[in-house]
Scaffold this motif. Sequence first.
Motif, PDB file in Angstrom:
ATOM      1  N   VAL A   1      -1.676  38.849  -8.338  1.00 29.85           N
ATOM      2  CA  VAL A   1      -1.595  40.304  -8.194  1.00 29.85           C
ATOM      3  C   VAL A   1      -0.204  40.769  -8.638  1.00 29.85           C
ATOM      4  CG1 VAL A   1      -1.695  42.231  -6.559  1.00 29.85           C
ATOM      5  CG2 VAL A   1      -3.227  40.274  -6.278  1.00 29.85           C
TER       6      VAL A   1
ATOM      7  N   SER B   1       2.573  43.546  -8.488  1.00 32.70           N
ATOM      8  CA  SER B   1       2.912  44.643  -7.578  1.00 32.70           C
ATOM      9  C   SER B   1       4.421  44.820  -7.458  1.00 32.70           C
ATOM     10  CB  SER B   1       2.325  44.360  -6.188  1.00 32.70           C
ATOM     11  OG  SER B   1       2.760  45.322  -5.242  1.00 32.70           O
TER      12      SER B   1
ATOM     13  N   TYR C   1       2.174  37.816  -7.530  1.00 32.08           N
ATOM     14  CA  TYR C   1       2.027  37.192  -6.215  1.00 32.08           C
ATOM     15  C   TYR C   1       0.615  36.651  -6.021  1.00 32.08           C
ATOM     16  CZ  TYR C   1       6.285  39.881  -5.563  1.00 32.08           C
ATOM     17  OH  TYR C   1       7.537  40.408  -5.734  1.00 32.08           O
TER      18      TYR C   1
ATOM     19  N   ARG D   1      -2.842  36.300  -4.369  1.00 29.35           N
ATOM     20  CA  ARG D   1      -3.745  37.174  -3.635  1.00 29.35           C
ATOM     21  C   ARG D   1      -4.000  36.703  -2.193  1.00 29.35           C
ATOM     22  NH1 ARG D   1      -7.818  40.938  -5.015  1.00 29.35           N
ATOM     23  NH2 ARG D   1      -7.040  40.848  -7.161  1.00 29.35           N
TER      24      ARG D   1
ATOM     25  N   ILE E   1      -1.435  37.852   0.303  1.00 33.87           N
ATOM     26  CA  ILE E   1      -1.453  39.306   0.558  1.00 33.87           C
ATOM     27  C   ILE E   1      -2.579  39.627   1.541  1.00 33.87           C
ATOM     28  CG2 ILE E   1      -1.765  41.578  -0.495  1.00 33.87           C
ATOM     29  CD1 ILE E   1      -0.596  40.384  -3.090  1.00 33.87           C
TER      30      ILE E   1
ATOM     31  N   PRO F   1      -5.190  43.644  -1.606  1.00 29.01           N
ATOM     32  CA  PRO F   1      -4.458  43.378  -2.849  1.00 29.01           C
ATOM     33  C   PRO F   1      -4.760  44.366  -3.974  1.00 29.01           C
ATOM     34  CG  PRO F   1      -5.492  41.388  -1.997  1.00 29.01           C
ATOM     35  CD  PRO F   1      -6.062  42.527  -1.215  1.00 29.01           C
ATOM     36  N   ASP F   2      -5.917  45.006  -3.904  1.00 30.89           N
ATOM     37  CA  ASP F   2      -6.320  45.933  -4.960  1.00 30.89           C
ATOM     38  C   ASP F   2      -5.889  47.364  -4.696  1.00 30.89           C
ATOM     39  OD1 ASP F   2      -7.672  43.910  -6.465  1.00 30.89           O
ATOM     40  OD2 ASP F   2      -9.294  43.997  -4.992  1.00 30.89           O
TER      41      ASP F   2
ATOM     42  N   LEU G   1      -2.472  48.327  -3.217  1.00 27.92           N
ATOM     43  CA  LEU G   1      -1.122  48.242  -2.667  1.00 27.92           C
ATOM     44  C   LEU G   1      -0.308  49.471  -3.074  1.00 27.92           C
ATOM     45  CD1 LEU G   1      -0.304  44.496  -3.418  1.00 27.92           C
ATOM     46  CD2 LEU G   1      -0.993  45.479  -1.221  1.00 27.92           C
TER      47      LEU G   1
ATOM     48  N   ILE H   1       4.648  36.326   1.776  1.00 31.50           N
ATOM     49  CA  ILE H   1       4.031  36.731   0.513  1.00 31.50           C
ATOM     50  C   ILE H   1       4.512  35.752  -0.556  1.00 31.50           C
ATOM     51  CG2 ILE H   1       3.780  38.541  -1.208  1.00 31.50           C
ATOM     52  CD1 ILE H   1       2.465  39.200   1.458  1.00 31.50           C
TER      53      ILE H   1
END
Length: 319
Positions: free
Chosen positions: A233, A235, A245, A247, A250, A257-258, A260, A284
């Motif tokens: 992911v 971010s 990072y 997933r 998170i 995660p989708d 943030l 994380i």
Amino acid sequence: MSKLPKTLQNLPLPIIGSPLFIISNPKLVIEQCKAGIIGAMPALNARPASQLDEWLAEITETLAAYNKANPDKPAAPFAINQIVHKSNDRLEHDMEMVVKYKVPVIITSLGARTDVNDAIHSYGGVVLHDIINNMFAKKAIEKGADGLIAVAAGAGGHAGVKSPFALVQEIRQWFDGPLALSGSIATGGAVLAAQAMGADFAYIGSAFIATHEARASDAYKQAIVDGNSDDIVYSSLFTGVHGNYLRPSIVAAGMDPDNLPEGDVKTMNFASGDGSKAKAWKDIWGCGQGIGAVTEVTSTADLVARLKREYEEAKARLR
């Protein structure tokens, strides 16, 4: 051919192990160097600051003893990463330590400073600077860096969004010095591909998290073994700067995660060695997109041996 300083010439394998925040330690660095690649760690991993003196002594003395015992197969040089961000209140102290031990290679990131480069050059050290685009690359060289680390899309940590093809070709239009490429490199074939594009070295980080020597939790290492590029992911939430990072970490922290929120670059803080919101986000896990090639937790020596074997196989396929 690129113009490489003597320190970076004749490496057994054209790989730099990227400095892994919190995870890299002397044990990992030493094993990387003994295996024939440049091992690296962030200065900020030594906590308290006084520990850096001890760690640099350990690395320097251990590699010197190894080289004395193996004159026909010496270890590769090692590198220390310096976060050149205004919030890093340890920079002056940590620079004194790298000058004291004459660290062969310094990797600077999050800022380029002439005074830092001058200090490293005073004893003959080499400076490589992290960049995510061609503009930052030019600024780094203007301020005295010897070489560049092109952090392309898919890299772990604070990765850029540029395709490695675009980034390397733009840099090579004006720069013929040392260039390492970072971004999803986890096989020997990818190392050769990086060279084919124009880089001198592959810069590999995430694969080394899943080694016995790395200072990461067993759960973190296993998540890398189990994961692939779909589990990464991108971010800015966790440090204020975009990065990649894992997933599952998170999700484990209770977030989607989708969905943030965006982070704030103003919150980035490396005072006394702490990353932004370090305590809040300590679980994380940073990671790049190349982990699909990582299928087991293994030793650093065995990982480098695999990379070397795959590198030679890739060259043979092309021939």
